[in-house]
Design an enzyme around this catalytic site. Structure first.
Site, PDB file in Angstrom:
ATOM      1  N   ASN A  72       4.705 -11.128   8.988  1.00 30.99           N
ATOM      2  CA  ASN A  72       3.420 -11.032   9.689  1.00 30.99           C
ATOM      3  C   ASN A  72       3.482 -11.646  11.084  1.00 30.99           C
ATOM      4  OD1 ASN A  72       0.408 -10.528   9.660  1.00 30.99           O
ATOM      5  ND2 ASN A  72       0.467 -12.720  10.099  1.00 30.99           N
ATOM      6  N   HIS A  96      -3.503   2.180   8.634  1.00 32.43           N
ATOM      7  CA  HIS A  96      -3.027   2.284  10.012  1.00 32.43           C
ATOM      8  C   HIS A  96      -2.162   3.526  10.185  1.00 32.43           C
ATOM      9  CE1 HIS A  96      -4.569  -1.630  10.204  1.00 32.43           C
ATOM     10  NE2 HIS A  96      -3.485  -2.343  10.365  1.00 32.43           N
ATOM     11  N   SER A 112       5.781  -2.618  12.249  1.00 29.65           N
ATOM     12  CA  SER A 112       5.716  -3.551  11.110  1.00 29.65           C
ATOM     13  C   SER A 112       6.863  -3.301  10.138  1.00 29.65           C
ATOM     14  CB  SER A 112       4.414  -3.361  10.340  1.00 29.65           C
ATOM     15  OG  SER A 112       3.328  -3.368  11.211  1.00 29.65           O
ATOM     16  N   CYS A 150      -5.871  -2.070  13.233  1.00 28.17           N
ATOM     17  CA  CYS A 150      -7.279  -2.157  12.802  1.00 28.17           C
ATOM     18  C   CYS A 150      -8.205  -1.508  13.832  1.00 28.17           C
ATOM     19  CB  CYS A 150      -7.680  -3.604  12.543  1.00 28.17           C
ATOM     20  SG  CYS A 150      -6.881  -4.286  11.054  1.00 28.17           S
ATOM     21  N   HIS A 188       0.816  -1.223   0.000  1.00 28.62           N
ATOM     22  CA  HIS A 188       0.000   0.000   0.000  1.00 28.62           C
ATOM     23  C   HIS A 188       0.851   1.276   0.000  1.00 28.62           C
ATOM     24  CE1 HIS A 188      -3.170  -2.806   1.067  1.00 28.62           C
ATOM     25  NE2 HIS A 188      -2.503  -3.181   2.132  1.00 28.62           N
ATOM     26  N   HIS A 231      -7.505  -9.112   3.576  1.00 24.13           N
ATOM     27  CA  HIS A 231      -6.631  -8.639   2.490  1.00 24.13           C
ATOM     28  C   HIS A 231      -7.295  -8.635   1.118  1.00 24.13           C
ATOM     29  CE1 HIS A 231      -2.800  -7.384   0.896  1.00 24.13           C
ATOM     30  NE2 HIS A 231      -3.041  -8.173  -0.129  1.00 24.13           N
ATOM     31  N   SER A 239      -5.683   1.683  -2.345  1.00 21.44           N
ATOM     32  CA  SER A 239      -5.002   2.037  -1.096  1.00 21.44           C
ATOM     33  C   SER A 239      -3.947   3.141  -1.237  1.00 21.44           C
ATOM     34  CB  SER A 239      -4.354   0.789  -0.488  1.00 21.44           C
ATOM     35  OG  SER A 239      -3.350   0.291  -1.349  1.00 21.44           O
ATOM     36  N   ASP A 259       3.245  -7.567   0.132  1.00 15.82           N
ATOM     37  CA  ASP A 259       2.117  -7.500   1.070  1.00 15.82           C
ATOM     38  C   ASP A 259       0.930  -8.170   0.390  1.00 15.82           C
ATOM     39  OD1 ASP A 259       0.006  -6.900   2.727  1.00 15.82           O
ATOM     40  OD2 ASP A 259       0.472  -4.764   2.907  1.00 15.82           O
ATOM     41  N   GLN A 280      10.031  -5.343   8.744  1.00 17.26           N
ATOM     42  CA  GLN A 280      10.299  -5.528   7.316  1.00 17.26           C
ATOM     43  C   GLN A 280      11.752  -5.194   6.987  1.00 17.26           C
ATOM     44  OE1 GLN A 280       9.089  -6.684   4.650  1.00 17.26           O
ATOM     45  NE2 GLN A 280       6.865  -6.745   4.796  1.00 17.26           N
ATOM     46  N   SER A 332       1.657  -0.329  -5.442  1.00 13.54           N
ATOM     47  CA  SER A 332       0.757  -0.578  -4.318  1.00 13.54           C
ATOM     48  C   SER A 332       0.244  -2.006  -4.421  1.00 13.54           C
ATOM     49  CB  SER A 332      -0.404   0.410  -4.351  1.00 13.54           C
ATOM     50  OG  SER A 332      -0.980   0.506  -3.058  1.00 13.54           O
ATOM     51  N   ASP A 337       0.054  -4.412  14.587  1.00 13.54           N
ATOM     52  CA  ASP A 337      -0.553  -3.850  13.364  1.00 13.54           C
ATOM     53  C   ASP A 337      -1.952  -4.443  13.146  1.00 13.54           C
ATOM     54  OD1 ASP A 337      -1.222  -4.304  10.539  1.00 13.54           O
ATOM     55  OD2 ASP A 337       0.756  -3.643   9.951  1.00 13.54           O
ATOM     56  N   ASN A 338      -2.037  -5.776  13.108  1.00  9.95           N
ATOM     57  CA  ASN A 338      -3.318  -6.411  12.806  1.00  9.95           C
ATOM     58  C   ASN A 338      -4.356  -6.036  13.862  1.00  9.95           C
ATOM     59  OD1 ASN A 338      -1.194  -7.634  11.428  1.00  9.95           O
ATOM     60  ND2 ASN A 338      -2.234  -9.586  11.226  1.00  9.95           N
ATOM     61  N   GLU A 397       4.451  -9.263   4.316  1.00  6.81           N
ATOM     62  CA  GLU A 397       3.820  -8.435   5.342  1.00  6.81           C
ATOM     63  C   GLU A 397       2.599  -9.066   6.016  1.00  6.81           C
ATOM     64  OE1 GLU A 397       4.715  -5.402   6.366  1.00  6.81           O
ATOM     65  OE2 GLU A 397       2.919  -4.486   7.179  1.00  6.81           O
ATOM     66  N   LYS A 435       4.573  -7.429  14.749  1.00  3.66           N
ATOM     67  CA  LYS A 435       3.720  -7.145  13.595  1.00  3.66           C
ATOM     68  C   LYS A 435       2.282  -7.581  13.902  1.00  3.66           C
ATOM     69  CE  LYS A 435       1.795  -6.991   9.482  1.00  3.66           C
ATOM     70  NZ  LYS A 435       0.413  -7.410   9.252  1.00  3.66           N
TER      71      LYS A 435
HETATM   72  P1  NAI Z   1      -6.178 -14.703  11.605  1.00  2.00           P
HETATM   73  O1  NAI Z   1      -5.931 -16.011  10.967  1.00  2.00           O
HETATM   74  O2  NAI Z   1      -5.549 -14.351  12.899  1.00  2.00           O
HETATM   75  O3  NAI Z   1      -7.768 -14.477  11.806  1.00  2.00           O
HETATM   76  C1  NAI Z   1      -8.749 -14.850  10.896  1.00  2.00           C
HETATM   77  C2  NAI Z   1      -9.869 -15.513  11.702  1.00  2.00           C
HETATM   78  O4  NAI Z   1     -10.995 -15.764  10.857  1.00  2.00           O
HETATM   79  C3  NAI Z   1      -9.445 -16.872  12.282  1.00  2.00           C
HETATM   80  O5  NAI Z   1      -9.611 -16.878  13.686  1.00  2.00           O
HETATM   81  C4  NAI Z   1     -10.356 -17.868  11.587  1.00  2.00           C
HETATM   82  O6  NAI Z   1     -10.714 -18.949  12.429  1.00  2.00           O
HETATM   83  C5  NAI Z   1     -11.558 -17.002  11.228  1.00  2.00           C
HETATM   84  N1  NAI Z   1     -12.360 -17.537  10.121  1.00  2.00           N
HETATM   85  C6  NAI Z   1     -11.949 -18.206   9.006  1.00  2.00           C
HETATM   86  N2  NAI Z   1     -13.005 -18.541   8.249  1.00  2.00           N
HETATM   87  C7  NAI Z   1     -14.105 -18.061   8.876  1.00  2.00           C
HETATM   88  C8  NAI Z   1     -15.496 -18.102   8.586  1.00  2.00           C
HETATM   89  N3  NAI Z   1     -15.957 -18.716   7.493  1.00  2.00           N
HETATM   90  N4  NAI Z   1     -16.349 -17.486   9.441  1.00  2.00           N
HETATM   91  C9  NAI Z   1     -15.896 -16.885  10.569  1.00  2.00           C
HETATM   92  N5  NAI Z   1     -14.586 -16.826  10.910  1.00  2.00           N
HETATM   93  C10 NAI Z   1     -13.700 -17.414  10.071  1.00  2.00           C
HETATM   94  O7  NAI Z   1      -5.804 -13.612  10.510  1.00  2.00           O
HETATM   95  P2  NAI Z   1      -5.595 -12.032  10.773  1.00  2.00           P
HETATM   96  O8  NAI Z   1      -4.172 -11.761  11.042  1.00  2.00           O
HETATM   97  O9  NAI Z   1      -6.626 -11.567  11.703  1.00  2.00           O
HETATM   98  O10 NAI Z   1      -5.863 -11.470   9.297  1.00  2.00           O
HETATM   99  C11 NAI Z   1      -7.143 -11.539   8.688  1.00  2.00           C
HETATM  100  C12 NAI Z   1      -7.089 -10.899   7.298  1.00  2.00           C
HETATM  101  O11 NAI Z   1      -6.807  -9.509   7.426  1.00  2.00           O
HETATM  102  C13 NAI Z   1      -6.001 -11.453   6.392  1.00  2.00           C
HETATM  103  O12 NAI Z   1      -6.474 -11.445   5.059  1.00  2.00           O
HETATM  104  C14 NAI Z   1      -4.883 -10.451   6.549  1.00  2.00           C
HETATM  105  O13 NAI Z   1      -3.991 -10.502   5.466  1.00  2.00           O
HETATM  106  C15 NAI Z   1      -5.659  -9.179   6.630  1.00  2.00           C
HETATM  107  N6  NAI Z   1      -5.032  -8.012   7.283  1.00  2.00           N
HETATM  108  C16 NAI Z   1      -5.551  -6.785   6.941  1.00  2.00           C
HETATM  109  C17 NAI Z   1      -5.067  -5.648   7.515  1.00  2.00           C
HETATM  110  C18 NAI Z   1      -5.620  -4.331   7.113  1.00  2.00           C
HETATM  111  O14 NAI Z   1      -5.041  -3.313   7.461  1.00  2.00           O
HETATM  112  N7  NAI Z   1      -6.722  -4.266   6.408  1.00  2.00           N
HETATM  113  C19 NAI Z   1      -3.989  -5.677   8.524  1.00  2.00           C
HETATM  114  C20 NAI Z   1      -3.553  -7.016   8.851  1.00  2.00           C
HETATM  115  C21 NAI Z   1      -4.071  -8.127   8.252  1.00  2.00           C
END
Ligand code: NAI
Length: 482
Positions: A230, A403, A411, A244, A55, A350, A83, A143, A415, A78, A239-240, A205, A235
């Site tokens: 990650n 963020h 984070s 968020c 991003h 993501h 983003s 990322d 990196q 990006s 960050d997550n 990332e 991180k």
């Molecule tokens: P995580 O694996 O810690 O959490 C995801 C959760 O969703 C898990 O607990 C899993 O059991 C649950 N899950 C999976 N399928 C499901 C379903 N059908 N119904 C309900 N729950 C379900 O992953 P994390 O780190 O929380 O990341 C989640 C997403 O966010 C990823 O795609 C990651 O790349 C992205 N992300 C986005 C950020 C942003 O700024 N927008 C920042 C960091 C991560």
């Protein structure tokens, strides 16, 4: 290539504004600034050609200029069509010493609101290094894994001798990738194979990109070593979660300005991202309901005081829905048909496949209307409307600015240290997926304590002996979960 033309951004005249925000951000990114100071003399990234796909925000600008300060050459795109912060991209293209008439910065290919074709073209430009031995980078900073994916797909198809026909694509995006690879392979037959040959590694990332890396490693197709940034504690547990916690409500507010207090909100997924999202909405006074598939995370949510139930149970009762799962098909078109009038639907995971946007567009008689960029109403034939944010793409970066700097300093310090590890110690990292060594993870946390006025207690030697650690750490075994 005229080096002054070797970039593409929305508007160079935004560079001055971008530079001012970068300067403010630097103060809020003590980890990156300390790393610049520490490595100024030794230049550990001298000789590194880093392709970044992340991003293109103000915070990322500070990361890019840190890599440059450590000796790297950098090209950037990006990792999401919505983003980019155009003023940050302009400032990076112009550089700290250039002007819009005489840009002297880093080749950056990014603007807010790219088409899918433009998005993948930008990724290709970031991976293409004119005038170098392989025509490519020797390091990737990714990322979500799109730059890594393009290289791997290119190599795979060059080995097969052909790219599958775009007619066989499973989605619009897949078709765009196949078209791009068909073109590059016809222009430069071994482009990707040659380019991959010099890549020392990738630092990734996010959760979703890390999943892809482990998958490739299991299948034996991973071409170079990777550091899973990650899962550095500094991180994903910061960050997550805290990132968020800040940027989710920012996105909802900027998009809709709806009052969150008193509303019923469903958070799908209670991982690191879900935990931060739930907390921020509760902080606004919302009644938060969580859905989960993992009993451990479901129990955590329950013990944190949230109702945990299925989407079906609450689909017609909630006001705001947020997906955070990194999984696909979480909210389907049939679900959205059951929602309340003016329910808000957004994703912070993501990729955009958590919400069935393709299915929504196919509902007979549905009408999409743009309220403003990245905010759309979808009106069903019965007159009921729902509001979809960022067309199902991550709303904290699409509707707000992602963020804030302080959390990204953690984070991006991870990196930067991961880039230094892979670039300077190739012998210690044969092809596999690694996490950052714990002493570096602790170092990154340490770099952020002063700014918050934290006073750390020092172990006495006999205490260190008693718990079996060194006075200076690492303080926890690798299996500790924080
Ligand atoms: P995580 O694996 O810690 O959490 C995801 C959760 O969703 C898990 O607990 C899993 O059991 C649950 N899950 C999976 N399928 C499901 C379903 N059908 N119904 C309900 N729950 C379900 O992953 P994390 O780190 O929380 O990341 C989640 C997403 O966010 C990823 O795609 C990651 O790349 C992205 N992300 C986005 C950020 C942003 O700024 N927008 C920042 C960091 C991560």
């Amino acid at each position: 290539v005229d080096s002054r033309q070797d970039f593409k951004v929305a508007d160079l005249s935004l560079a001055e504004f971008g530079r001012k925000e970068i300067t403010l951000a630097e103060h809020e990114m003590p980890g990156l600034m300390a790393i610049r100071k520490e490595y100024a003399a030794t230049q550990p990234l001298k000789g590194a050609r880093v392709t970044g796909s992340l991003h293109m925000t103000v915070q990322t600008a500070v990361l890019i200029e840190t890599l440059v300060a450590l000796g790297a050459q950098v090209r950037w795109a990006s990792c999401n069509i919505f983003s980019t912060q155009d003023h940050a991209a302009a400032a990076i293209a112009v550089g700290p010493n250039g002007t819009p008439d005489n840009p002297q910065g880093v080749p950056v290919f990014a603007w807010k609101g790219e088409t899918l074709e433009e998005y993948w073209w930008c990724t290709e430009q970031a991976l293409t290094w004119p005038g170098t031995p392989t025509g490519g980078p020797n390091m990737i900073l990714d990322d979500g894994g799109d730059a890594t994916l393009l290289v791997h797909k290119g190599v795979e198809y060059e080995k097969d001798g052909k790219v599958p026909s775009p007619d066989t694509a499973e989605s619009d995006e897949h078709r765009v990738i196949l078209e791009l690879l068909t073109r590059t392979v016809s222009e430069t037959p071994q482009k990707w194979t040659q380019l991959a040959s010099e890549i020392r590694g990738v630092t990734e990332e996010t959760t979703t990109g890390v999943h892809r890396l482990y998958e490739m490693h299991r299948e034996g197709t991973l071409l170079f070593p990777a550091i899973n940034v990650n899962d550095a504690v500094t991180k994903s547990k910061f960050d997550n979660k805290y990132g968020c916690r800040h940027s989710l409500v920012d996105g909802i507010n900027r998009a809709t300005d709806t009052l969150i207090g008193g509303k019923t909100v469903v958070i799908c997924g209670y991982g690191d991202v879900g935990k931060g999202c739930a907390e921020s909405l509760r902080g606004q006074g919302a009644r938060v309901i969580v859905t989960e598939i993992d009993p451990i995370c479901a129990l955590q949510a329950a013990m944190d005081g949230y109702q945990v139930t299925t989407l079906d149970e609450v689909i017609d009762k909630a006001d705001i829905f947020v997906t955070t799962t990194g999984n696909k098909d979480i909210i389907m078109a049939a679900d959205m048909a059951k929602m309340k009038h003016q329910a808000i639907v957004g994703n912070i995971g993501h990729f955009d496949n958590e919400i069935d946007m393709a299915g929504l567009a196919k509902v007979p008689g549905i009408v999409k209307d743009e309220v403003k960029p990245q905010v759309h109403t979808w009106t069903f034939p019965d007159g009921k409307k729902i509001i979809v944010l960022s067309e199902g793409r991550l709303l904290n970066l699409g509707n707000a600015t992602g963020h804030p700097s302080f959390v990204m300093s953690n984070s991006f310090a991870d990196q930067t240290l991961a880039q230094i590890e892979l670039f300077t110690k190739p012998d210690e990292y044969p092809t596999d997926v690694y996490v950052l060594p714990k002493h570096l993870d602790e170092k990154v946390a340490r770099l952020h304590l002063d700014a918050l006025g934290v006073k750390l207690t020092t172990l006495r030697p006999e205490q260190a002996d008693y718990i079996g650690v060194k006075v200076d750490g690492p303080f926890k075994p690798d299996h500790y979960r924080y």
